[in-house]
Write a protein that holds these residues in place. Structure first.
Motif, mmCIF file in Angstrom:
data_model
loop_
_atom_site.group_PDB
_atom_site.id
_atom_site.type_symbol
_atom_site.label_atom_id
_atom_site.label_comp_id
_atom_site.label_asym_id
_atom_site.label_seq_id
_atom_site.Cartn_x
_atom_site.Cartn_y
_atom_site.Cartn_z
ATOM 1 N N THR A 49 0.801 -1.221 0.000
ATOM 2 C CA THR A 49 0.000 0.000 0.000
ATOM 3 C C THR A 49 0.836 1.275 0.000
ATOM 4 O OG1 THR A 49 -0.154 -0.032 2.406
ATOM 5 C CG2 THR A 49 -1.917 -1.130 1.184
ATOM 6 N N HIS A 50 0.146 2.341 -0.380
ATOM 7 C CA HIS A 50 0.702 3.690 -0.308
ATOM 8 C C HIS A 50 -0.401 4.554 0.289
ATOM 9 C CE1 HIS A 50 3.220 7.116 -1.416
ATOM 10 N NE2 HIS A 50 2.088 7.717 -1.713
ATOM 11 N N PHE A 51 -0.096 5.241 1.374
ATOM 12 C CA PHE A 51 -1.067 6.044 2.109
ATOM 13 C C PHE A 51 -0.893 7.515 1.755
ATOM 14 C CE2 PHE A 51 -2.469 7.810 6.388
ATOM 15 C CZ PHE A 51 -3.809 7.516 6.207
ATOM 16 N N VAL A 52 -1.968 8.163 1.341
ATOM 17 C CA VAL A 52 -1.925 9.577 0.960
ATOM 18 C C VAL A 52 -2.844 10.359 1.892
ATOM 19 C CG1 VAL A 52 -2.460 11.253 -0.857
ATOM 20 C CG2 VAL A 52 -1.462 9.045 -1.465
ATOM 21 N N VAL A 53 -2.275 11.383 2.517
ATOM 22 C CA VAL A 53 -3.060 12.252 3.387
ATOM 23 C C VAL A 53 -3.171 13.611 2.712
ATOM 24 C CG1 VAL A 53 -3.202 13.359 5.645
ATOM 25 C CG2 VAL A 53 -2.250 11.066 5.448
#
Length: 190
Positions: A49-53
């Motif tokens: 996964t890659h988490f984007v805020v």
């Protein structure tokens, strides 16, 4: 922050999936290349996964392989390419195809992806040059000129990119162009 999810596949609604990890459901956006390789509902799944805020949202993007995630991360570093566009690129072409297009500087292949115009394709080619391929262990990222010539010769003779890459992978790294083409042709004739 969140590098990988492993759990049960609870829902599939392209391009989003719901992964149940011990009672917590994570909504994950995935490229279509990953979506098509998903197991059935209720089966175990593992996604990188890659988490984007962002100011207005927290988004989790999932990938079937580390190569896909690495390509996604390279794409979103490019000015004017956000996560949605990067997901679109990875949905429209495989990481290997993208690497080939960058190696050969073929904007036409990238323009075929919905939402990518000529200027964006050219920017992708320019900024991804040298960043895709060898870093990801892809067979078509050829650093050596002789191997590049052998690959181009095989493709010109009508072999698919995939077959040419497999034949090239079997060759010694220090082989000359003419000897390499001969050995590759023998291997492909089997």
């Amino acid at each position: 922050m969140i590098g990988r999810l492993t759990g049960q596949l609870a829902e599939k609604n392209p391009p989003e999936v719901l992964v149940d990890c011990h009672g917590v459901g994570y909504e994950v956006l995935v490229p279509m290349s990953t979506f098509y390789n998903l197991p059935g509902l209720g089966e175990k799944i593992s996604l990188f996964t890659h988490f984007v805020v962002r100011e207005d949202a927290q988004l989790l993007y999932g990938f079937g392989s580390t190569a896909e995630r690495a390509a996604f991360r390279q794409l979103i570093k490019i000015t004017g390419v956000g996560p949605r566009t990067a997901l679109s690129v990875l949905s429209g072409m495989s990481v290997e195809d993208l690497s080939q297009a960058v190696t050969r500087q073929e904007a036409g292949r990238i323009i075929k992806v919905p939402g990518i115009g000529k200027k964006t394709a050219e920017r992708l080619l320019l900024e991804l040059k040298g960043k895709l391929g060898a870093d990801m262990g892809l067979p078509l990222s050829v650093a050596d000129d002789a191997q590049s010539d052998i690959l181009q010769a095989l493709v010109a003779l009508g072999y698919s990119d995939k077959d040419a890459a497999l034949a090239l992978k079997a060759l010694p790294k220090d082989i000359g162009v003419s000897d390499g083409i001969k050995l590759a042709l023998k291997a492909l004739a089997k």
